[in-house]
Design a protein around this motif. Structure first.
Motif, mmCIF file in Angstrom:
data_model
loop_
_atom_site.group_PDB
_atom_site.id
_atom_site.type_symbol
_atom_site.label_atom_id
_atom_site.label_comp_id
_atom_site.label_asym_id
_atom_site.label_seq_id
_atom_site.Cartn_x
_atom_site.Cartn_y
_atom_site.Cartn_z
ATOM 1 N N SER A 39 0.831 -1.206 0.000
ATOM 2 C CA SER A 39 0.000 0.000 0.000
ATOM 3 C C SER A 39 0.866 1.256 0.000
ATOM 4 O O SER A 39 0.450 2.305 -0.510
ATOM 5 C CB SER A 39 -0.918 0.012 1.217
ATOM 6 O OG SER A 39 -0.160 0.058 2.425
ATOM 7 N N ARG A 40 2.089 1.162 0.556
ATOM 8 C CA ARG A 40 3.008 2.310 0.578
ATOM 9 C C ARG A 40 3.477 2.685 -0.823
ATOM 10 O O ARG A 40 3.946 3.806 -1.050
ATOM 11 C CB ARG A 40 4.237 1.971 1.429
ATOM 12 C CG ARG A 40 3.962 1.612 2.866
ATOM 13 C CD ARG A 40 3.717 2.838 3.717
ATOM 14 N NE ARG A 40 3.830 2.540 5.136
ATOM 15 C CZ ARG A 40 4.910 2.738 5.861
ATOM 16 N NH1 ARG A 40 6.001 3.248 5.302
ATOM 17 N NH2 ARG A 40 4.921 2.445 7.138
ATOM 18 N N LEU A 41 3.373 1.743 -1.763
ATOM 19 C CA LEU A 41 3.832 1.981 -3.131
ATOM 20 C C LEU A 41 2.713 2.455 -4.047
ATOM 21 O O LEU A 41 2.921 2.621 -5.241
ATOM 22 C CB LEU A 41 4.474 0.705 -3.688
ATOM 23 C CG LEU A 41 5.707 0.207 -2.927
ATOM 24 C CD1 LEU A 41 6.192 -1.110 -3.507
ATOM 25 C CD2 LEU A 41 6.823 1.243 -2.968
ATOM 26 N N ASN A 42 1.534 2.655 -3.474
ATOM 27 C CA ASN A 42 0.397 3.160 -4.254
ATOM 28 C C ASN A 42 -0.435 4.109 -3.408
ATOM 29 O O ASN A 42 -1.641 3.929 -3.250
ATOM 30 C CB ASN A 42 -0.464 1.983 -4.745
ATOM 31 C CG ASN A 42 -1.578 2.407 -5.680
ATOM 32 O OD1 ASN A 42 -1.450 3.365 -6.445
ATOM 33 N ND2 ASN A 42 -2.697 1.699 -5.623
ATOM 34 N N PRO A 43 0.190 5.153 -2.838
ATOM 35 C CA PRO A 43 -0.548 6.047 -1.953
ATOM 36 C C PRO A 43 -1.705 6.748 -2.671
ATOM 37 O O PRO A 43 -1.547 7.236 -3.778
ATOM 38 C CB PRO A 43 0.522 7.058 -1.503
ATOM 39 C CG PRO A 43 1.605 6.972 -2.541
ATOM 40 C CD PRO A 43 1.592 5.560 -3.020
ATOM 41 N N GLN A 44 -2.851 6.710 -2.039
ATOM 42 C CA GLN A 44 -4.060 7.348 -2.588
ATOM 43 C C GLN A 44 -4.471 6.731 -3.932
ATOM 44 O O GLN A 44 -5.176 7.352 -4.721
ATOM 45 C CB GLN A 44 -3.861 8.858 -2.744
ATOM 46 C CG GLN A 44 -3.481 9.567 -1.466
ATOM 47 C CD GLN A 44 -3.119 11.019 -1.681
ATOM 48 O OE1 GLN A 44 -3.690 11.702 -2.532
ATOM 49 N NE2 GLN A 44 -2.151 11.517 -0.925
ATOM 50 N N GLY A 45 -4.014 5.505 -4.205
ATOM 51 C CA GLY A 45 -4.343 4.863 -5.481
ATOM 52 C C GLY A 45 -3.782 5.613 -6.669
ATOM 53 O O GLY A 45 -4.308 5.515 -7.790
ATOM 54 N N CYS A 46 -2.665 6.310 -6.464
ATOM 55 C CA CYS A 46 -2.175 7.254 -7.476
ATOM 56 C C CYS A 46 -1.669 6.596 -8.758
ATOM 57 O O CYS A 46 -1.591 7.259 -9.798
ATOM 58 C CB CYS A 46 -1.061 8.128 -6.882
ATOM 59 S SG CYS A 46 0.453 7.244 -6.420
ATOM 60 N N LEU A 47 -1.328 5.303 -8.720
ATOM 61 C CA LEU A 47 -0.760 4.661 -9.909
ATOM 62 C C LEU A 47 -1.806 3.977 -10.778
ATOM 63 O O LEU A 47 -1.459 3.371 -11.804
ATOM 64 C CB LEU A 47 0.306 3.630 -9.502
ATOM 65 C CG LEU A 47 1.517 4.173 -8.746
ATOM 66 C CD1 LEU A 47 2.535 3.058 -8.511
ATOM 67 C CD2 LEU A 47 2.160 5.332 -9.497
ATOM 68 N N LEU A 48 -3.058 4.063 -10.415
ATOM 69 C CA LEU A 48 -4.109 3.394 -11.188
ATOM 70 C C LEU A 48 -4.425 4.170 -12.460
ATOM 71 O O LEU A 48 -4.207 5.376 -12.560
ATOM 72 C CB LEU A 48 -5.359 3.239 -10.331
ATOM 73 C CG LEU A 48 -5.156 2.490 -9.002
ATOM 74 C CD1 LEU A 48 -6.485 2.317 -8.287
ATOM 75 C CD2 LEU A 48 -4.475 1.141 -9.221
ATOM 76 N N PHE A 61 -3.985 -2.528 -3.260
ATOM 77 C CA PHE A 61 -5.283 -1.903 -3.520
ATOM 78 C C PHE A 61 -6.033 -1.557 -2.238
ATOM 79 O O PHE A 61 -7.245 -1.351 -2.280
ATOM 80 C CB PHE A 61 -6.133 -2.808 -4.406
ATOM 81 C CG PHE A 61 -5.683 -2.835 -5.839
ATOM 82 C CD1 PHE A 61 -6.161 -1.905 -6.742
ATOM 83 C CD2 PHE A 61 -4.752 -3.765 -6.259
ATOM 84 C CE1 PHE A 61 -5.735 -1.906 -8.054
ATOM 85 C CE2 PHE A 61 -4.311 -3.782 -7.580
ATOM 86 C CZ PHE A 61 -4.807 -2.844 -8.470
ATOM 87 N N GLN A 62 -5.320 -1.464 -1.113
ATOM 88 C CA GLN A 62 -5.967 -1.014 0.108
ATOM 89 C C GLN A 62 -6.583 0.365 -0.096
ATOM 90 O O GLN A 62 -6.011 1.234 -0.742
ATOM 91 C CB GLN A 62 -4.948 -0.941 1.256
ATOM 92 C CG GLN A 62 -4.612 -2.278 1.877
ATOM 93 C CD GLN A 62 -3.695 -2.123 3.078
ATOM 94 O OE1 GLN A 62 -3.716 -1.111 3.759
ATOM 95 N NE2 GLN A 62 -2.885 -3.143 3.334
ATOM 96 N N ARG A 63 -7.760 0.530 0.445
ATOM 97 C CA ARG A 63 -8.478 1.811 0.397
ATOM 98 C C ARG A 63 -8.848 2.222 -1.029
ATOM 99 O O ARG A 63 -9.033 3.406 -1.326
ATOM 100 C CB ARG A 63 -7.676 2.923 1.090
ATOM 101 C CG ARG A 63 -7.542 2.698 2.584
ATOM 102 C CD ARG A 63 -6.723 3.778 3.251
ATOM 103 N NE ARG A 63 -5.327 3.670 2.884
ATOM 104 C CZ ARG A 63 -4.463 2.849 3.488
ATOM 105 N NH1 ARG A 63 -4.876 2.042 4.456
ATOM 106 N NH2 ARG A 63 -3.199 2.821 3.118
ATOM 107 N N THR A 64 -8.956 1.246 -1.948
ATOM 108 C CA THR A 64 -9.493 1.519 -3.283
ATOM 109 C C THR A 64 -10.554 0.467 -3.585
ATOM 110 O O THR A 64 -10.598 -0.592 -2.950
ATOM 111 C CB THR A 64 -8.419 1.459 -4.388
ATOM 112 O OG1 THR A 64 -8.137 0.090 -4.703
ATOM 113 C CG2 THR A 64 -7.139 2.158 -3.953
ATOM 114 N N ASP A 65 -11.400 0.737 -4.561
ATOM 115 C CA ASP A 65 -12.440 -0.226 -4.946
ATOM 116 C C ASP A 65 -12.177 -0.771 -6.354
ATOM 117 O O ASP A 65 -13.102 -1.201 -7.037
ATOM 118 C CB ASP A 65 -13.823 0.422 -4.885
ATOM 119 C CG ASP A 65 -13.933 1.644 -5.791
ATOM 120 O OD1 ASP A 65 -12.921 2.017 -6.435
ATOM 121 O OD2 ASP A 65 -15.032 2.226 -5.870
#
Length: 243
Positions: free
Chosen positions: A129-138, A175-179
């Motif tokens: 989850s640290r490598l995708n903060p706020q789902g920014c890489l989606l 994908f924590q905190r993303t849907d």
């Protein structure tokens, strides 16, 4: 539910995103109105990744507006070694995060190779989850016109029998905190190490979520991949499905 506490060593994620800078209907060297969209959205990662310097990325890139550029197979868009390296203040267990940005041009397409990695550290799979903060890489944030692939990489600590469970845990963590979590679709081998594919089945490039989890179990894996261009490694021919 998967066990996101499963350990993994040296976790990393690489984003490969592709965006057209010219349409076939346009004159040679003429840019699409949204040609620099990929670089603008990459620059917007400066906030979630805590890299203020990344905001100026578009200003550093070379223009493709020449016949030489479009007829060349691959062109580095940055001078020097073609990439930028940052060390933002996002540590895990005392290990610093390194971020590498490698923008390229492949014919009429811009290609972004963005890698985030930690070295010499073993963490729980949930730490992806640290490598995708706020789902920014989606893709919904990167908005690449030709789509993107995410590759989660690490060195498993447990037994090979746990690899699928570990891969699922890495995806859950990322994908924590993303849907937008994709579903498992296939598994196979790449350069001697297990690889697992996940996809959400969407057709629109900006809604797609195609992801690979690659677990390095073979001592020769990294030696085999080094001679290859990174942006070519994860083409469709590189991934062999297994039944």
């Amino acid at each position: 539910m998967t066990d996101t506490a499963l350990p993994i060593k040296n976790p990393s994620v690489t984003l490969y995103a592709f965006h057209l800078w010219q349409d076939l209907s346009q004159e040679l060297g003429q840019l699409r109105p949204d040609a620099d969209q990929l670089w603008q959205h990459c620059a917007n990662l400066s906030q979630p990744l805590a890299i203020p310097e990344l905001k100026s990325l578009p200003e550093k890139l070379q223009s493709p507006a020449s016949q030489t550029a479009i007829t060349s197979d691959h062109i580095d868009l940055l001078p020097g070694n073609g990439r930028l390296t940052y060390t933002p203040p996002l540590q895990i267990e005392g290990s610093a995060l390194t971020v590498e940005v490698y923008p390229r041009q492949i014919h009429d397409t811009y290609a972004l190779d963005l890698t985030l990695y930690y070295q010499n550290v073993t963490v729980a799979a949930s730490q992806f989850s640290r490598l995708n903060p706020q789902g920014c890489l989606l893709a919904s944030n990167i908005q690449p016109s030709l789509g993107q692939t995410l590759v989660l990489y690490g060195e498993p600590v447990g037994t090979p029998e746990e690899d699928r469970k570990l891969a699922d845990a890495c995806v859950d963590g990322f994908f924590q905190r993303t849907d937008q979590k994709p579903q498992f679709t296939a598994s196979g081998q790449l350069f001697g190490s297990p690889i697992f594919a996940y996809d959400n089945g969407k057709e629109k490039p900006t809604e797609q979520c195609h992801l690979l989890v690659w677990l390095n179990r073979h001592p020769e894996t990294l030696k085999l991949i080094r001679p290859l261009q990174k942006l070519e490694t994860f083409s469709g021919t590189a991934f062999q499905r297994s039944n």
